[in-house]
Design a protein around this motif. Sequence first.
Motif, PDB file in Angstrom:
ATOM      1  N   SER A  58      -1.614  -0.764   2.443  1.00 14.23           N
ATOM      2  CA  SER A  58      -0.459  -1.566   2.075  1.00 14.23           C
ATOM      3  C   SER A  58       0.772  -1.277   2.944  1.00 14.23           C
ATOM      4  CB  SER A  58      -0.133  -1.370   0.590  1.00 14.23           C
ATOM      5  OG  SER A  58       0.856  -2.276   0.171  1.00 14.23           O
ATOM      6  N   HIS A 116      -2.050  -7.942  -0.710  1.00 16.64           N
ATOM      7  CA  HIS A 116      -1.766  -6.515  -0.946  1.00 16.64           C
ATOM      8  C   HIS A 116      -0.323  -6.130  -0.626  1.00 16.64           C
ATOM      9  CE1 HIS A 116      -3.512  -2.154  -0.883  1.00 16.64           C
ATOM     10  NE2 HIS A 116      -2.913  -2.463  -2.035  1.00 16.64           N
ATOM     11  N   GLY A 139      -5.568  -4.763  -3.534  1.00 19.91           N
ATOM     12  CA  GLY A 139      -6.052  -3.969  -2.422  1.00 19.91           C
ATOM     13  C   GLY A 139      -7.523  -4.080  -2.120  1.00 19.91           C
TER      14      GLY A 139
END
Length: 436
Positions: A58, A116, A139
């Motif tokens: 991320s 994400h 994610g």
Amino acid sequence: MPQHRNTDRPNIIFIVADDLGSADLGCYGGSSVSPNLDRLASEGLRFTRGYSNSPVCSPARFAMITGRWQYRLRGAAEEPLGGRRSTTLGLPPEHPTLPSLLRKGGYSTALMGKWHLGSAPAFGPLLSGYEEFFGPMGGGVDYFSHVGFSGVRDLWEGDRESAEQGYLTDLITRRAVEYVQRKRDRPFFLSVHYTAPHWPWETRDDAEESQRIGADIAHLDGGSVETYLRMISHMDEGIGQIVAAIPEAQYDNTLVVFVSDNGGERFSNNWPFIGGKMDALEGGIRIPQIAWWPRGIAAGSNSALPTLTMDWMPTMLEIAGVQPDPDYPPDGMSLLPLFADTGWNPARDLHWRVKHRLQASTVSGRWKYLRVDGHEYLFDVVADGRERANLAKRYPQRLVEMRQSWEAWARTMPGIPDDAAVSLLWDESDMPRPTH
């Protein structure tokens, strides 16, 4: 919205793999599972010292989409857990992004694949510059059930949940191909963010494995090198289909950039580097990076310039003739001069800060400063890519200079909030570490 008809501006396809190792592709010395990416490398520019902004997914994506150090944003201070609803951990919709600036400049924009960068309704692709979106918000998801970390389905069409069924890598490819093939009167920017080869490790033939693990997508008892390589192969096939879908009249003037979001994980090939995802060691931040643009890049080009993934934002803006927002100037550097001169070698330092194990790192030319759990190292990563010869005592002044460079940079960044957390949903016990 302006409708520019300047046909000289290239289309841009930005392809991001998930947790792909630095040597997983054939063109980087790996197995022969990537003929389409290998061809793009041979016909374009292959980077031999490409770095990700972060060894974690991320934060790396915050840097790619903003062109700025991810540490400037609260959402990138940690690895947001998939499915966590938050009004602080995400990309603020008001922040300029690569797609939002290109859209204002007359480009069509779309994201097919992983987001994400924060959960709906506070955050999302349609709030940050993309006109279209298909893919998971979190994610990671199962490739068949599309269930995310929280145990619920995570597949979206725009701002609505999608009921589409199928193997996710192929679904992303199909949507990307359809988008590229459309007739339009303006250039397009397409992000293709595969979840491959991120776990759960499932090929097209592993629907039964998907049923076995159910909602436990972070399972640690599955996968193999063979499965992992087949997942890369499925992605590579899709990339070949996307490139083949480019209309003939636009083929020479379409820029395709391929990167991994960070270094590889459990079954990855990071040779000759050590470490992997979560590490500021080379195995965690060195990534494959390829640029293909028949009109603008000579075939067979190679560059050893250390680059960061945030460099692609200012590069693509410059290629598109779009100015960055003056209130949010890019920290990344445009790589456009490199397309014409692979010997271009501007001096600059690259920096990393990772909360996990209190890691700090700076790369300057061939030198690398690394601090892990309070222990300091100095490496010549050109001669010693495995980071085994700690030169700190041999070159004490160089160590001091590198440390000071990192500290000076760190003072310009916001600190890590006390409540920042790191998602540890994988077993890292087999990751090699530097010896003290």
